[in-house]
Scaffold this motif. Structure first.
Motif, PDB file in Angstrom:
ATOM      1  N   LEU A  61      -1.194   0.288   3.635  1.00 52.83           N
ATOM      2  CA  LEU A  61      -1.127   1.588   3.400  1.00 52.83           C
ATOM      3  C   LEU A  61      -0.791   2.573   4.460  1.00 52.83           C
ATOM      4  O   LEU A  61      -0.092   3.431   4.602  1.00 52.83           O
ATOM      5  CB  LEU A  61      -2.152   2.077   2.463  1.00 52.83           C
ATOM      6  CG  LEU A  61      -2.449   1.628   1.283  1.00 52.83           C
ATOM      7  CD1 LEU A  61      -3.410   1.999   0.516  1.00 52.83           C
ATOM      8  CD2 LEU A  61      -0.942   1.600   0.312  1.00 52.83           C
ATOM      9  N   THR A 103       0.480  11.258   0.732  1.00 54.45           N
ATOM     10  CA  THR A 103      -0.538   9.856   0.093  1.00 54.45           C
ATOM     11  C   THR A 103       0.153   9.218  -1.225  1.00 54.45           C
ATOM     12  O   THR A 103       0.209   8.251  -1.438  1.00 54.45           O
ATOM     13  CB  THR A 103      -1.884  10.480   0.082  1.00 54.45           C
ATOM     14  OG1 THR A 103      -1.853  11.652  -0.964  1.00 54.45           O
ATOM     15  CG2 THR A 103      -2.548  10.897   1.211  1.00 54.45           C
ATOM     16  N   HIS A 142       1.521   5.329  -1.677  1.00 54.62           N
ATOM     17  CA  HIS A 142       1.146   4.445  -2.536  1.00 54.62           C
ATOM     18  C   HIS A 142       2.267   3.899  -3.443  1.00 54.62           C
ATOM     19  O   HIS A 142       2.182   2.667  -3.797  1.00 54.62           O
ATOM     20  CB  HIS A 142      -0.072   5.074  -3.638  1.00 54.62           C
ATOM     21  CG  HIS A 142      -1.315   5.166  -2.725  1.00 54.62           C
ATOM     22  ND1 HIS A 142      -1.834   6.029  -1.860  1.00 54.62           N
ATOM     23  CD2 HIS A 142      -2.443   4.354  -3.209  1.00 54.62           C
ATOM     24  CE1 HIS A 142      -3.098   5.629  -1.411  1.00 54.62           C
ATOM     25  NE2 HIS A 142      -3.571   4.852  -2.205  1.00 54.62           N
ATOM     26  N   HIS A 198       4.085   0.952  -2.159  1.00 60.20           N
ATOM     27  CA  HIS A 198       3.241  -0.316  -2.475  1.00 60.20           C
ATOM     28  C   HIS A 198       3.048  -0.394  -3.823  1.00 60.20           C
ATOM     29  O   HIS A 198       2.327  -1.321  -4.308  1.00 60.20           O
ATOM     30  CB  HIS A 198       2.224  -0.227  -1.532  1.00 60.20           C
ATOM     31  CG  HIS A 198       2.268  -0.447  -0.317  1.00 60.20           C
ATOM     32  ND1 HIS A 198       2.602  -1.603   0.593  1.00 60.20           N
ATOM     33  CD2 HIS A 198       2.327   0.621   0.759  1.00 60.20           C
ATOM     34  CE1 HIS A 198       2.680  -1.230   1.757  1.00 60.20           C
ATOM     35  NE2 HIS A 198       2.654   0.099   2.029  1.00 60.20           N
ATOM     36  N   ILE A 230       1.857   1.304  -6.356  1.00 57.53           N
ATOM     37  CA  ILE A 230       0.756   2.049  -6.992  1.00 57.53           C
ATOM     38  C   ILE A 230       1.017   3.467  -7.268  1.00 57.53           C
ATOM     39  O   ILE A 230       1.330   4.296  -6.699  1.00 57.53           O
ATOM     40  CB  ILE A 230      -0.420   1.854  -5.824  1.00 57.53           C
ATOM     41  CG1 ILE A 230      -0.777   0.476  -5.550  1.00 57.53           C
ATOM     42  CG2 ILE A 230      -1.630   2.674  -6.544  1.00 57.53           C
ATOM     43  CD1 ILE A 230      -1.622   0.382  -4.454  1.00 57.53           C
ATOM     44  N   GLN A 234      -5.346  13.291  -7.557  1.00 56.26           N
ATOM     45  CA  GLN A 234      -5.754  12.047  -6.755  1.00 56.26           C
ATOM     46  C   GLN A 234      -7.188  11.612  -6.579  1.00 56.26           C
ATOM     47  O   GLN A 234      -7.645  10.726  -6.662  1.00 56.26           O
ATOM     48  CB  GLN A 234      -5.130  11.929  -5.501  1.00 56.26           C
ATOM     49  CG  GLN A 234      -3.550  11.968  -5.515  1.00 56.26           C
ATOM     50  CD  GLN A 234      -2.647  12.014  -4.150  1.00 56.26           C
ATOM     51  OE1 GLN A 234      -3.424  11.940  -3.108  1.00 56.26           O
ATOM     52  NE2 GLN A 234      -1.564  12.109  -4.218  1.00 56.26           N
ATOM     53  N   GLY A 267      -6.951   2.923   4.352  1.00 58.97           N
ATOM     54  CA  GLY A 267      -6.121   3.207   2.958  1.00 58.97           C
ATOM     55  C   GLY A 267      -6.889   3.951   2.034  1.00 58.97           C
ATOM     56  O   GLY A 267      -6.180   4.264   1.135  1.00 58.97           O
ATOM     57  N   HIS A 297      -7.520   3.785  -4.183  1.00 52.65           N
ATOM     58  CA  HIS A 297      -6.786   3.437  -5.478  1.00 52.65           C
ATOM     59  C   HIS A 297      -6.121   1.973  -5.311  1.00 52.65           C
ATOM     60  O   HIS A 297      -5.475   1.616  -6.351  1.00 52.65           O
ATOM     61  CB  HIS A 297      -5.588   4.492  -5.131  1.00 52.65           C
ATOM     62  CG  HIS A 297      -5.993   5.922  -5.573  1.00 52.65           C
ATOM     63  ND1 HIS A 297      -5.800   6.359  -6.850  1.00 52.65           N
ATOM     64  CD2 HIS A 297      -6.775   6.863  -4.976  1.00 52.65           C
ATOM     65  CE1 HIS A 297      -6.550   7.675  -7.078  1.00 52.65           C
ATOM     66  NE2 HIS A 297      -6.923   7.784  -5.829  1.00 52.65           N
ATOM     67  N   LEU A 298      -6.544   1.338  -4.431  1.00 52.84           N
ATOM     68  CA  LEU A 298      -6.286  -0.022  -4.306  1.00 52.84           C
ATOM     69  C   LEU A 298      -6.615  -1.091  -5.593  1.00 52.84           C
ATOM     70  O   LEU A 298      -7.712  -0.700  -5.728  1.00 52.84           O
ATOM     71  CB  LEU A 298      -6.307  -0.777  -2.893  1.00 52.84           C
ATOM     72  CG  LEU A 298      -5.475  -0.330  -1.768  1.00 52.84           C
ATOM     73  CD1 LEU A 298      -5.973  -1.125  -0.225  1.00 52.84           C
ATOM     74  CD2 LEU A 298      -4.038  -1.145  -2.217  1.00 52.84           C
TER      75      LEU A 298
END
Length: 331
Positions: A217, A245, A249, A252, A254, A263, A278, A326-327
């Motif tokens: 990230l 941001t 995400h 990736h 997300i 968020q 990240g 958030h991952l």
């Protein structure tokens, strides 16, 4: 993705898709009768049809000129977008929107890929109707063919079909288009208006992203360093804090809320002494600013209209409101 996988996709999956009868793609009916697709490189979503100023002409034109628009604005001009709350968000070329209302030359939409507390259908606002297309054939190709996502660069160019050297349109990281064919130098993609174009193969990821780490990230966020800040911006041309941001995400795989306040309610809370690269950092409650933790006490942020996207020390001041991750949890 390795070149071998790219070759397999282009040499087998695409041949199968492209040898289907022509009617196959066009016969697919869009399940949302009121769906449209963005037909310009970046569509800015405005607060109302009266929000654009005279100096925003290139942003509401079709085709739009986001780089020209940004280049013509001073920091004060960009700041006035914030103080007057003229812009809401942006939607990338080829992305779907849900049509909510049509008024004269404008269309009110919800952006389904950008969750918001403002509307459970997606982030709402107004787009010039000329910047949208119904894209029925494009929708069919989107469903039938592999998707190519602009990745690894903040922006790149689409090139003319005939020459593969004439620039047609600059597009942002995160732009997703159906892939038709390709070789080691370029990939042919379908466009929302029914045309085709070529793009540098090095700037296109075919298929979904690999599972991400926090360092991934941060590496993606670094692509946007020194880009100008734009209130409502959510593209590689110029993001705002949560646009940066959110786009990082999304690249990736997300999906997180569009605004900092959204968020800040997702993911998992992270204590100061457990911060990892990240993680998202927030200020004020409800959150009005967000940055991405880069490690070693540094963060990457889109701060304000006078400040390009930057790396800067984390501000643990009185307005700091915590961090969220958030991952997904490791398997």
């Amino acid at each position: 993705m390795t070149r071998r996988i790219l070759t397999v996709l282009l040499g087998t999956v695409l041949v199968t898709a492209l040898t289907l009868p022509a009617a196959h793609a066009t016969a697919v009916q869009d399940p949302l009768a009121e769906r449209a697709y963005v037909g310009v490189s970046v569509a800015t979503v405005w607060t109302s049809p009266t929000s654009p100023r005279a100096l925003d002409r290139s942003a509401v034109a079709a085709p739009a000129d986001p780089a020209g628009w940004l280049g013509a604005m001073t920091a004060a001009d960009r700041r006035e977008l914030t103080t007057a709350s003229r812009t809401q968000t942006q939607v990338l070329y080829g992305a779907p929107v849900q049509v909510l209302e049509r008024r004269d030359d404008w269309t009110r939409v919800a952006v389904p890929g950008q969750p918001s507390a403002k509307d459970d259908r997606g982030y709402p606002g107004w787009i010039p109707s000329a910047q949208l297309t119904t894209g029925v054939a494009f929708a069919g190709l989107t469903a039938a063919l592999p998707a190519g996502t602009v990745d690894g660069v903040a922006t790149t160019w689409l090139y003319a079909e005939e020459t593969r050297t004439e620039r047609l349109r600059e597009i942002s990281a995160g732009t997703r288009l159906p892939v038709l064919s390709g070789d080691s130098g370029g990939v042919q993609v379908s466009l929302p208006d029914g045309g085709t174009a070529w793009i540098d193969a090095a700037h296109l990821r075919i298929g979904g992203p690999e599972p991400a780490t926090g360092e991934d990230l941060v590496g993606t966020a670094r692509l946007f360093l020194d880009r100008p800040y734009l209130w409502g911006g959510r593209s590689g041309f110029a993001p705002d804090c949560s646009g940066l941001t959110g786009l990082v995400h999304e690249l990736h795989g997300i999906t997180i809320g569009r605004d900092a306040s959204d968020q800040a309610t997702g993911g998992r809370a992270v204590a100061k002494d457990d911060l990892r690269p990240g993680d998202l950092l927030f200020w004020n409650s409800p959150a009005t600013h967000v940055a991405i933790y880069a490690g070693d006490g540094q963060m990457i942020e889109a701060f304000d209209a006078s400040t390009p996207v930057r790396v800067t020390p984390v501000r643990f001041d009185d307005s700091y409101a915590g961090a969220r991750r958030h991952l997904p949890d490791p398997a």
